[in-house]
Write a protein that holds these residues in place. Structure first.
Motif, PDB file in Angstrom:
ATOM      1  N   ASP A 450       0.722  -8.371 -16.382  1.00 13.24           N
ATOM      2  CA  ASP A 450       2.073  -8.514 -15.835  1.00 13.24           C
ATOM      3  C   ASP A 450       1.981  -9.203 -14.457  1.00 13.24           C
ATOM      4  O   ASP A 450       1.571  -8.584 -13.470  1.00 13.24           O
ATOM      5  N   LYS A 451       2.375 -10.489 -14.435  1.00 12.41           N
ATOM      6  CA  LYS A 451       2.217 -11.265 -13.193  1.00 12.41           C
ATOM      7  C   LYS A 451       3.109 -10.730 -12.073  1.00 12.41           C
ATOM      8  O   LYS A 451       2.733 -10.726 -10.902  1.00 12.41           O
ATOM      9  N   GLU A 452       4.293 -10.275 -12.449  1.00 12.47           N
ATOM     10  CA  GLU A 452       5.218  -9.780 -11.432  1.00 12.47           C
ATOM     11  C   GLU A 452       4.665  -8.495 -10.795  1.00 12.47           C
ATOM     12  O   GLU A 452       4.724  -8.301  -9.582  1.00 12.47           O
ATOM     13  N   TYR A 453       4.132  -7.638 -11.649  1.00 10.60           N
ATOM     14  CA  TYR A 453       3.523  -6.380 -11.180  1.00 10.60           C
ATOM     15  C   TYR A 453       2.410  -6.696 -10.180  1.00 10.60           C
ATOM     16  O   TYR A 453       2.329  -6.122  -9.102  1.00 10.60           O
ATOM     17  N   LYS A 454       1.572  -7.665 -10.549  1.00 11.21           N
ATOM     18  CA  LYS A 454       0.443  -8.043  -9.692  1.00 11.21           C
ATOM     19  C   LYS A 454       0.944  -8.519  -8.330  1.00 11.21           C
ATOM     20  O   LYS A 454       0.433  -8.132  -7.287  1.00 11.21           O
ATOM     21  N   LYS A 455       1.986  -9.339  -8.365  1.00  9.63           N
ATOM     22  CA  LYS A 455       2.510  -9.886  -7.105  1.00  9.63           C
ATOM     23  C   LYS A 455       3.085  -8.761  -6.227  1.00  9.63           C
ATOM     24  O   LYS A 455       2.818  -8.699  -5.032  1.00  9.63           O
ATOM     25  N   ILE A 456       3.845  -7.849  -6.862  1.00  8.70           N
ATOM     26  CA  ILE A 456       4.434  -6.744  -6.084  1.00  8.70           C
ATOM     27  C   ILE A 456       3.328  -5.916  -5.427  1.00  8.70           C
ATOM     28  O   ILE A 456       3.397  -5.565  -4.256  1.00  8.70           O
ATOM     29  N   MET A 457       2.289  -5.633  -6.195  1.00  2.02           N
ATOM     30  CA  MET A 457       1.191  -4.806  -5.670  1.00  2.02           C
ATOM     31  C   MET A 457       0.467  -5.517  -4.513  1.00  2.02           C
ATOM     32  O   MET A 457       0.175  -4.909  -3.484  1.00  2.02           O
ATOM     33  N   ILE A 458       0.183  -6.800  -4.691  1.00  2.00           N
ATOM     34  CA  ILE A 458      -0.546  -7.523  -3.635  1.00  2.00           C
ATOM     35  C   ILE A 458       0.315  -7.636  -2.377  1.00  2.00           C
ATOM     36  O   ILE A 458      -0.154  -7.403  -1.255  1.00  2.00           O
ATOM     37  N   ASP A 459       1.590  -7.976  -2.559  1.00  2.00           N
ATOM     38  CA  ASP A 459       2.492  -8.084  -1.395  1.00  2.00           C
ATOM     39  C   ASP A 459       2.587  -6.752  -0.654  1.00  2.00           C
ATOM     40  O   ASP A 459       2.634  -6.706   0.580  1.00  2.00           O
ATOM     41  N   TYR A 460       2.614  -5.665  -1.436  1.00  2.00           N
ATOM     42  CA  TYR A 460       2.734  -4.327  -0.835  1.00  2.00           C
ATOM     43  C   TYR A 460       1.569  -4.084   0.139  1.00  2.00           C
ATOM     44  O   TYR A 460       1.758  -3.688   1.291  1.00  2.00           O
ATOM     45  N   GLY A 461       0.358  -4.343  -0.345  1.00  2.00           N
ATOM     46  CA  GLY A 461      -0.831  -4.104   0.480  1.00  2.00           C
ATOM     47  C   GLY A 461      -0.848  -4.972   1.732  1.00  2.00           C
ATOM     48  O   GLY A 461      -1.184  -4.507   2.820  1.00  2.00           O
ATOM     49  N   GLN A 462      -0.438  -6.240   1.560  1.00  2.00           N
ATOM     50  CA  GLN A 462      -0.462  -7.139   2.722  1.00  2.00           C
ATOM     51  C   GLN A 462       0.555  -6.708   3.778  1.00  2.00           C
ATOM     52  O   GLN A 462       0.267  -6.690   4.971  1.00  2.00           O
ATOM     53  N   GLU A 463       1.734  -6.335   3.302  1.00  2.00           N
ATOM     54  CA  GLU A 463       2.772  -5.912   4.265  1.00  2.00           C
ATOM     55  C   GLU A 463       2.335  -4.628   4.982  1.00  2.00           C
ATOM     56  O   GLU A 463       2.494  -4.485   6.200  1.00  2.00           O
ATOM     57  N   LEU A 464       1.746  -3.705   4.212  1.00  4.48           N
ATOM     58  CA  LEU A 464       1.299  -2.452   4.814  1.00  4.48           C
ATOM     59  C   LEU A 464       0.215  -2.714   5.858  1.00  4.48           C
ATOM     60  O   LEU A 464       0.219  -2.128   6.947  1.00  4.48           O
ATOM     61  N   ASP A 465      -0.689  -3.620   5.548  1.00  2.00           N
ATOM     62  CA  ASP A 465      -1.768  -3.957   6.464  1.00  2.00           C
ATOM     63  C   ASP A 465      -1.188  -4.467   7.796  1.00  2.00           C
ATOM     64  O   ASP A 465      -1.583  -4.026   8.875  1.00  2.00           O
ATOM     65  N   GLU A 466      -0.235  -5.389   7.698  1.00  4.04           N
ATOM     66  CA  GLU A 466       0.408  -5.939   8.907  1.00  4.04           C
ATOM     67  C   GLU A 466       1.043  -4.831   9.730  1.00  4.04           C
ATOM     68  O   GLU A 466       0.881  -4.756  10.945  1.00  4.04           O
ATOM     69  N   LEU A 467       1.784  -3.946   9.037  1.00  5.94           N
ATOM     70  CA  LEU A 467       2.542  -2.899   9.730  1.00  5.94           C
ATOM     71  C   LEU A 467       1.643  -1.852  10.376  1.00  5.94           C
ATOM     72  O   LEU A 467       1.992  -1.277  11.409  1.00  5.94           O
ATOM     73  N   THR A 468       0.500  -1.576   9.752  1.00  5.81           N
ATOM     74  CA  THR A 468      -0.311  -0.464  10.253  1.00  5.81           C
ATOM     75  C   THR A 468      -1.401  -0.895  11.231  1.00  5.81           C
ATOM     76  O   THR A 468      -2.049  -0.042  11.830  1.00  5.81           O
ATOM     77  N   LYS A 469      -1.570  -2.198  11.406  1.00  7.73           N
ATOM     78  CA  LYS A 469      -2.603  -2.659  12.356  1.00  7.73           C
ATOM     79  C   LYS A 469      -2.356  -2.080  13.745  1.00  7.73           C
ATOM     80  O   LYS A 469      -3.281  -1.720  14.458  1.00  7.73           O
ATOM     81  N   LYS A 470      -1.068  -2.019  14.096  1.00 10.54           N
ATOM     82  CA  LYS A 470      -0.721  -1.520  15.445  1.00 10.54           C
ATOM     83  C   LYS A 470      -1.137  -0.061  15.598  1.00 10.54           C
ATOM     84  O   LYS A 470      -1.659   0.338  16.627  1.00 10.54           O
ATOM     85  N   ILE A 471      -0.892   0.741  14.530  1.00 11.43           N
ATOM     86  CA  ILE A 471      -1.264   2.166  14.623  1.00 11.43           C
ATOM     87  C   ILE A 471      -2.785   2.277  14.751  1.00 11.43           C
ATOM     88  O   ILE A 471      -3.310   3.023  15.571  1.00 11.43           O
TER      89      ILE A 471
END
Ligand code: SF4
Ligand code: SF4
Length: 486
Positions: A450-471
């Protein structure tokens, strides 16, 4: 001298359980001991990581003591549990508490065995929750034969040196095979401690009394919030039955915990202080595990219920406040990765692995892929340890090491984006999952294509990484700098 101290400790504990004044003093002493031993642990580099651990353990001790004061935990059950808790398996220091069994394992596999496993012997459940992670079915379902369940537990004890098993489901209290139930397993392995995830609806007075007699089981009861939210996801009248179950357990003095799955629907309630006060102070829970709805099982079909990376950060902050300010023993399976040096899956040292109702051996409840089935391993002359030696599992353990677990190269990457599958999906597909690994269910199989599933999962991790770097920078890295300049 050593034996004198060893004889005295149980007596002091006995006194502390029986007498409120002695207990207060003992808890204060114990708290100081916990603080000093964790802060002196040089295998952890970040001061703040140590403090996270201290607050959690200290809060558990305080809450258990409060529950004994209120009569919610019977003295007999408390004594019984402490005896199991004082066994080697609950101590975290690697070198100081090795048993012969763990040394033998290390000798053979060149690494230490996992601390526990999660076993789901029964797929059937009497509820039909929206987004059930295990795609459970109402009525009778697939289950492991009792003799197979028995063998798995015995080998966890004898080959892995484990004294702790988590039972999940389906609904464990619906398990019935060869005329036996899950309670027969608890009774047979009386020197082991069991955490049992349950929807709570089957804990009547009779079951509660049996759990009190056994004294080696803590039920973790699932809620979604208060009555409205719980009934909305789990079915009408479920919260009332849960409250009755809690009352039955308190009456006979069996401690219980709360398990709650955060979704976009109950997210705001879980950010209020009242939610924690209600379950800890009013209902008498001893601890709480928070999960976040994972896009696996039936959860894959309701991805809009999965909390966003931004909401996960809010949960992180709330968790810090709940443990450090409100002083409740709450842990989040993802946000509290400082408690366990990141991802604990793939059968790593101090970690765990999962066996489902079909005997499929998966790295984690939330990583729905497997290579081996336990029965096939047994049929080929193998044992439980062989079940976690596939390349798939080894890849997972190598990835955990690369990210700083095992203290060889303490990078701390595991602190903010710990999850091998949800937070690091591209890596999971490329470097961990092997071609022979199969999906545990239809949803897991489908998601691989499922390509859409893959994209959602990858985007999720990248966004989380950006947000949590500060913490990570402000909290953990800064505390590393302070540590090294002392
Ligand atoms: S109670 Fe648990 S196992 Fe049963 S349907 Fe709900 S989530 Fe699934
Ligand atoms: S794979 Fe994810 S959910 Fe499973 S133990 Fe690791 S961090 Fe937790």
């Amino acid at each position: 001298m050593k034996s004198l101290v060893q004889n005295l400790i149980p007596e002091v504990i006995n006194q502390a359980i029986s007498n409120k004044t002695v207990r207060k003093l003992a808890v204060r002493q114990l708290d100081k001991k916990i603080h000093d031993s964790i802060l002196e642990d040089n295998s952890l580099l970040f001061e703040e990581e140590k403090l996270d651990r201290y607050y959690f353990v200290s809060n558990v001790v305080k809450q258990v003591s409060n529950c004994i004061d209120k009569g919610y935990i019977s003295k007999n059950v408390a004594r019984r549990m402490l005896k199991v808790f004082m066994s080697d398996s609950f101590k975290v220091n690697r070198e100081a508490h090795l048993t012969d069994v763990k040394c033998e394992y290390k000798e053979k596999y060149n690494e230490y065995p996992p601390k526990f496993l999660v076993l789901s012997p029964e797929k059937a459940c009497n509820l039909e929750c929206v987004g059930c992670y295990a795609s459970c079915t109402p009525g009778k379902g697939t289950h492991l034969d009792f003799t197979l369940t028995q063998r798995i537990v015995r080998e966890a004890h004898d080959i892995l040196g484990s004294r702790f098993i988590t039972i999940s489901g389906g609904e464990p209290l619906m398990y019935s095979s060869q005329g036996k139930t899950i309670l027969d397993i608890f009774e047979e392995f009386s020197d082991m401690f069991f955490l049992m995830y349950t929807n709570g609806t089957l804990i009547n007075k009779q079951i509660a009394s049996r759990l009190a007699e056994l004294g080696n089981v803590v039920p973790l009861i699932s809620v979604e919030g208060y009555e409205k939210e719980t009934d909305e996801r789990r079915g009408k009248g479920v919260h009332k039955k849960i409250r009755e179950a809690m009352s039955n357990l308190r009456e006979v003095g069996v401690p219980f915990g709360i398990s709650v799955t955060a979704t976009t629907k109950n997210y705001e309630i879980l950010l209020t202080d009242d939610f924690y006060k209600y379950y800890f102070d009013e209902m008498g829970a001893t601890h709480m595990w928070q999960f976040q709805l994972m896009p696996i099982g039936k959860g894959k079909d309701v991805m809009e219920l999965m909390i966003t990376p931004q909401q996960r950060v809010e949960f992180y902050k709330k968790g810090e406040y709940v443990t450090r300010e409100l002083r409740y023993p709450m842990a989040d399976f993802w946000n509290s990765s400082s408690l366990c040096t990141g991802c604990i899956a793939y059968g790593r040292w101090n970690g765990y692995f999962y066996i489902d109702f079909d005997g499929k051996v998966a790295p984690c409840v939330f990583v729905p892929y497997y290579v081996d089935k336990i029965q096939d391993i047994y049929d080929n002359g193998g044992n439980l340890a062989d079940a976690i030696q596939s390349q798939f599992f080894k890849n997972g353990r190598n990835w955990q090491r690369e990210r700083g677990f095992d203290q060889k190269e303490h990078k701390g990457d595991y602190l903010m984006i710990p999850c091998s599958i949800r937070d690091n999906y591209a890596n999971f597909r490329k470097n961990i999952l092997t071609p022979e690994a199969k999906g545990i269910d239809r949803e897991a199989k489908e998601s691989l294509h499922d390509k859409e599933y893959k994209k959602i999962m990858i985007d999720y991790g990248q966004e989380l990484d950006e947000l949590t770097k500060k913490i990570y920078d402000r909290k953990y890295r800064k505390s590393l700098a302070m540590h090294t300049t002392k």
